[in-house]
Design a protein around this motif. Structure first.
Motif, PDB file in Angstrom:
ATOM      1  N   ASN A 164     -25.285 -19.336  37.184  1.00  0.00           N
ATOM      2  CA  ASN A 164     -25.940 -18.058  36.930  1.00  0.00           C
ATOM      3  C   ASN A 164     -26.863 -18.090  35.716  1.00  0.00           C
ATOM      4  OD1 ASN A 164     -24.797 -15.729  38.827  1.00  0.00           O
ATOM      5  ND2 ASN A 164     -23.137 -17.179  38.412  1.00  0.00           N
ATOM      6  N   GLY A 165     -27.300 -19.298  35.366  1.00  0.00           N
ATOM      7  CA  GLY A 165     -28.330 -19.427  34.354  1.00  0.00           C
ATOM      8  C   GLY A 165     -27.906 -19.184  32.924  1.00  0.00           C
ATOM      9  N   ILE A 166     -26.615 -19.314  32.644  1.00  0.00           N
ATOM     10  CA  ILE A 166     -26.126 -19.084  31.285  1.00  0.00           C
ATOM     11  C   ILE A 166     -25.754 -20.425  30.639  1.00  0.00           C
ATOM     12  CG2 ILE A 166     -24.416 -17.934  29.832  1.00  0.00           C
ATOM     13  CD1 ILE A 166     -23.950 -15.945  32.098  1.00  0.00           C
ATOM     14  N   PRO A 167     -26.449 -20.848  29.591  1.00  0.00           N
ATOM     15  CA  PRO A 167     -26.005 -22.038  28.851  1.00  0.00           C
ATOM     16  C   PRO A 167     -24.580 -21.802  28.348  1.00  0.00           C
ATOM     17  CG  PRO A 167     -28.213 -21.398  28.188  1.00  0.00           C
ATOM     18  CD  PRO A 167     -27.686 -20.281  29.037  1.00  0.00           C
ATOM     19  N   VAL A 168     -23.709 -22.784  28.515  1.00  0.00           N
ATOM     20  CA  VAL A 168     -22.300 -22.563  28.186  1.00  0.00           C
ATOM     21  C   VAL A 168     -21.759 -23.632  27.255  1.00  0.00           C
ATOM     22  CG1 VAL A 168     -21.582 -23.697  30.350  1.00  0.00           C
ATOM     23  CG2 VAL A 168     -19.981 -22.186  29.139  1.00  0.00           C
ATOM     24  N   VAL A 169     -21.067 -23.166  26.235  1.00  0.00           N
ATOM     25  CA  VAL A 169     -20.358 -24.009  25.274  1.00  0.00           C
ATOM     26  C   VAL A 169     -18.874 -23.825  25.553  1.00  0.00           C
ATOM     27  CG1 VAL A 169     -19.800 -24.331  22.829  1.00  0.00           C
ATOM     28  CG2 VAL A 169     -22.155 -23.795  23.521  1.00  0.00           C
ATOM     29  N   SER A 170     -18.189 -24.896  25.933  1.00  0.00           N
ATOM     30  CA  SER A 170     -16.768 -24.787  26.267  1.00  0.00           C
ATOM     31  C   SER A 170     -15.908 -25.630  25.341  1.00  0.00           C
ATOM     32  CB  SER A 170     -16.525 -25.231  27.718  1.00  0.00           C
ATOM     33  OG  SER A 170     -15.132 -25.221  28.017  1.00  0.00           O
ATOM     34  N   GLY A 171     -14.804 -25.036  24.899  1.00  0.00           N
ATOM     35  CA  GLY A 171     -13.841 -25.752  24.083  1.00  0.00           C
ATOM     36  C   GLY A 171     -12.460 -25.751  24.703  1.00  0.00           C
ATOM     37  N   SER A 172     -12.360 -25.287  25.952  1.00  0.00           N
ATOM     38  CA  SER A 172     -11.061 -25.268  26.632  1.00  0.00           C
ATOM     39  C   SER A 172     -10.626 -26.690  26.957  1.00  0.00           C
ATOM     40  CB  SER A 172     -11.146 -24.453  27.928  1.00  0.00           C
ATOM     41  OG  SER A 172     -11.495 -23.124  27.658  1.00  0.00           O
ATOM     42  N   THR A 173      -9.349 -26.945  26.848  1.00  0.00           N
ATOM     43  CA  THR A 173      -8.823 -28.268  27.162  1.00  0.00           C
ATOM     44  C   THR A 173      -7.836 -28.176  28.324  1.00  0.00           C
ATOM     45  OG1 THR A 173      -7.075 -28.019  25.485  1.00  0.00           O
ATOM     46  CG2 THR A 173      -9.112 -29.086  24.793  1.00  0.00           C
ATOM     47  N   GLY A 174      -7.465 -29.333  28.855  1.00  0.00           N
ATOM     48  CA  GLY A 174      -6.486 -29.369  29.938  1.00  0.00           C
ATOM     49  C   GLY A 174      -7.076 -29.226  31.330  1.00  0.00           C
ATOM     50  N   TRP A 175      -8.424 -29.270  31.452  1.00  0.00           N
ATOM     51  CA  TRP A 175      -9.055 -29.107  32.770  1.00  0.00           C
ATOM     52  C   TRP A 175     -10.023 -30.249  33.088  1.00  0.00           C
ATOM     53  CZ3 TRP A 175     -14.447 -28.437  33.406  1.00  0.00           C
ATOM     54  CH2 TRP A 175     -15.174 -28.283  32.211  1.00  0.00           C
ATOM     55  N   LEU A 176      -9.966 -31.334  32.330  1.00  0.00           N
ATOM     56  CA  LEU A 176     -11.002 -32.359  32.423  1.00  0.00           C
ATOM     57  C   LEU A 176     -10.954 -33.182  33.708  1.00  0.00           C
ATOM     58  CD1 LEU A 176     -11.419 -33.559  28.753  1.00  0.00           C
ATOM     59  CD2 LEU A 176     -12.600 -31.768  30.010  1.00  0.00           C
ATOM     60  N   ASN A 218     -14.846 -20.479  34.888  1.00  0.00           N
ATOM     61  CA  ASN A 218     -15.751 -19.831  33.934  1.00  0.00           C
ATOM     62  C   ASN A 218     -17.014 -20.659  33.704  1.00  0.00           C
ATOM     63  OD1 ASN A 218     -13.947 -17.684  33.505  1.00  0.00           O
ATOM     64  ND2 ASN A 218     -12.892 -18.790  31.875  1.00  0.00           N
ATOM     65  N   VAL A 219     -16.819 -21.970  33.497  1.00  0.00           N
ATOM     66  CA  VAL A 219     -17.956 -22.863  33.278  1.00  0.00           C
ATOM     67  C   VAL A 219     -18.851 -22.890  34.520  1.00  0.00           C
ATOM     68  CG1 VAL A 219     -18.619 -25.286  32.957  1.00  0.00           C
ATOM     69  CG2 VAL A 219     -16.797 -24.291  31.550  1.00  0.00           C
ATOM     70  N   SER A 220     -18.237 -22.949  35.694  1.00  0.00           N
ATOM     71  CA  SER A 220     -19.003 -22.974  36.941  1.00  0.00           C
ATOM     72  C   SER A 220     -19.843 -21.714  37.095  1.00  0.00           C
ATOM     73  CB  SER A 220     -18.056 -23.100  38.141  1.00  0.00           C
ATOM     74  OG  SER A 220     -17.329 -24.297  38.092  1.00  0.00           O
ATOM     75  N   TYR A 221     -19.247 -20.572  36.789  1.00  0.00           N
ATOM     76  CA  TYR A 221     -19.990 -19.309  36.905  1.00  0.00           C
ATOM     77  C   TYR A 221     -21.224 -19.339  36.011  1.00  0.00           C
ATOM     78  CZ  TYR A 221     -21.438 -14.493  36.733  1.00  0.00           C
ATOM     79  OH  TYR A 221     -22.214 -13.361  36.805  1.00  0.00           O
ATOM     80  N   CYS A 222     -21.045 -19.756  34.775  1.00  0.00           N
ATOM     81  CA  CYS A 222     -22.168 -19.792  33.838  1.00  0.00           C
ATOM     82  C   CYS A 222     -23.273 -20.722  34.327  1.00  0.00           C
ATOM     83  CB  CYS A 222     -21.694 -20.231  32.454  1.00  0.00           C
ATOM     84  SG  CYS A 222     -20.633 -19.015  31.618  1.00  0.00           S
ATOM     85  N   LEU A 223     -22.891 -21.909  34.778  1.00  0.00           N
ATOM     86  CA  LEU A 223     -23.886 -22.899  35.192  1.00  0.00           C
ATOM     87  C   LEU A 223     -24.642 -22.472  36.444  1.00  0.00           C
ATOM     88  CD1 LEU A 223     -21.898 -26.207  34.539  1.00  0.00           C
ATOM     89  CD2 LEU A 223     -23.795 -25.266  33.189  1.00  0.00           C
ATOM     90  N   LYS A 279     -20.342 -31.383  35.445  1.00  0.00           N
ATOM     91  CA  LYS A 279     -21.588 -32.111  35.154  1.00  0.00           C
ATOM     92  C   LYS A 279     -22.535 -32.057  36.354  1.00  0.00           C
ATOM     93  CE  LYS A 279     -21.180 -36.147  33.101  1.00  0.00           C
ATOM     94  NZ  LYS A 279     -20.650 -37.499  32.780  1.00  0.00           N
ATOM     95  N   GLN A 280     -21.984 -32.207  37.551  1.00  0.00           N
ATOM     96  CA  GLN A 280     -22.803 -32.145  38.759  1.00  0.00           C
ATOM     97  C   GLN A 280     -23.427 -30.762  38.932  1.00  0.00           C
ATOM     98  OE1 GLN A 280     -20.261 -33.371  41.979  1.00  0.00           O
ATOM     99  NE2 GLN A 280     -20.079 -35.474  41.229  1.00  0.00           N
ATOM    100  N   LEU A 281     -22.639 -29.733  38.669  1.00  0.00           N
ATOM    101  CA  LEU A 281     -23.152 -28.364  38.749  1.00  0.00           C
ATOM    102  C   LEU A 281     -24.281 -28.152  37.749  1.00  0.00           C
ATOM    103  CD1 LEU A 281     -20.005 -26.070  39.153  1.00  0.00           C
ATOM    104  CD2 LEU A 281     -21.942 -26.233  40.718  1.00  0.00           C
ATOM    105  N   CYS A 282     -24.105 -28.699  36.568  1.00  0.00           N
ATOM    106  CA  CYS A 282     -25.127 -28.580  35.529  1.00  0.00           C
ATOM    107  C   CYS A 282     -26.424 -29.233  35.990  1.00  0.00           C
ATOM    108  CB  CYS A 282     -24.629 -29.211  34.231  1.00  0.00           C
ATOM    109  SG  CYS A 282     -25.755 -28.998  32.841  1.00  0.00           S
ATOM    110  N   ASP A 283     -26.314 -30.421  36.563  1.00  0.00           N
ATOM    111  CA  ASP A 283     -27.497 -31.135  37.049  1.00  0.00           C
ATOM    112  C   ASP A 283     -28.167 -30.383  38.209  1.00  0.00           C
ATOM    113  OD1 ASP A 283     -27.096 -33.130  35.196  1.00  0.00           O
ATOM    114  OD2 ASP A 283     -26.020 -34.447  36.595  1.00  0.00           O
ATOM    115  N   GLN A 284     -27.339 -29.911  39.147  1.00  0.00           N
ATOM    116  CA  GLN A 284     -27.874 -29.229  40.330  1.00  0.00           C
ATOM    117  C   GLN A 284     -28.616 -27.949  39.964  1.00  0.00           C
ATOM    118  OE1 GLN A 284     -24.403 -28.626  42.761  1.00  0.00           O
ATOM    119  NE2 GLN A 284     -24.141 -30.820  43.176  1.00  0.00           N
ATOM    120  N   ASN A 285     -28.125 -27.270  38.938  1.00  0.00           N
ATOM    121  CA  ASN A 285     -28.704 -25.982  38.558  1.00  0.00           C
ATOM    122  C   ASN A 285     -29.648 -26.075  37.357  1.00  0.00           C
ATOM    123  OD1 ASN A 285     -27.217 -23.739  40.260  1.00  0.00           O
ATOM    124  ND2 ASN A 285     -25.645 -25.231  39.685  1.00  0.00           N
ATOM    125  N   LYS A 286     -29.911 -27.329  36.926  1.00  0.00           N
ATOM    126  CA  LYS A 286     -30.771 -27.540  35.746  1.00  0.00           C
ATOM    127  C   LYS A 286     -30.288 -26.677  34.573  1.00  0.00           C
ATOM    128  CE  LYS A 286     -34.958 -28.960  38.214  1.00  0.00           C
ATOM    129  NZ  LYS A 286     -34.277 -29.243  39.491  1.00  0.00           N
TER     130      LYS A 286
END
Length: 238
Positions: A68-80, A61-66, A87-94
């Protein structure tokens, strides 16, 4: 703001109520029954996504948002284990990515005080430090993300401990996190420093999910027009 809810369980529904009360628009509600509809949303029709799902779905879900230009707030746990990839996806896609294991302002003050106390208590070797966390029966991950964040705050000062361990008090070389699941418990976290002569405790008890939801909506508002990876310390200036 036009907010997309990814995850529509108890938390998602509470976030919806608060967001609507603050004048925001809910453009969509995605859960396991309509997951394919996520592809209908992008940065042109969504100002922010708030994601509270299960560990197996969160990274996707986070990857899709990053991407596709959607700022994303995530509170899901257990996937860290995949957090660095996010973080890399966020940087690559600004992109813009806000993550917290717990969005309650009170819990984040608890984290702050926990780190401070640990930095002082490390000098007193007679005290053994442990963590106890209690959640509702539906809580999947053990220990909770909040429990792990609490542990990390302590371990930053306790160089003699080799990480944390779940439900194994006999492993003295590690910080033990005891996880309990009970009916109708929102979330309780207690750090205990115990010696032969006395005991010191720092705790946080949540009475409702409202505090978590309020923090998530605040994060979505704060993230608007920003770029990069952020957390509650950034928003609260802690």
């Amino acid at each position: 703001m036009k907010i997309l809810l990814i995850g529509y369980g108890k938390m998602g529904k509470t976030i919806e109520q608060l967001a609507l009360a603050k004048g925001h628009t809910i453009v969509g509600k995605i859960d396991h029954t309509n997951a394919e509809e996520l592809q209908n949303y992008n940065g042109s029709n969504t100002d922010a996504a708030i994601e509270f799902t299960h560990p197996e779905a969160a990274f996707g879900n986070v990857s899709y948002c990053l991407t596709n230009g959607i700022p994303v707030v995530s509170g899901s746990t257990g996937w860290l284990d995949k957090f660095d990839e996010a973080k890399q996806l966020c940087d690559q896609n600004k992109g813009a990515f806000f993550y917290a294991s717990n969005y309650s302002v009170g819990v984040n003050l608890f984290f702050h005080f926990n780190e401070y106390i640990a930095s002082k208590m490390k000098e007193y070797k007679e005290y053994e430090v442990t963590i106890r966390e209690i959640h509702h029966l539906q809580k999947v991950d053990k220990p909770s993300g909040t429990g792990i964040t609490t542990a990390e705050g302590i371990l930053a000062s306790y160089n003699n401990l080799e990480g944390w361990v779940a439900d194994n008090p006999e492993e003295k070389s590690k910080l033990n996190i005891t996880s309990e699941r009970e009916p109708d418990v929102v979330g309780t976290h207690i750090v205990t420093y115990s010696s032969e002569v006395d005991q010191i405790e720092l705790g946080h008890i949540a009475h409702s999910r409202t505090g978590f939801a309020e923090g998530a909506v605040m994060a979505a508002e704060w993230l608007k027009s920003r770029q990069g990876v952020y957390g509650m310390k950034d928003m609260l200036n802690l």
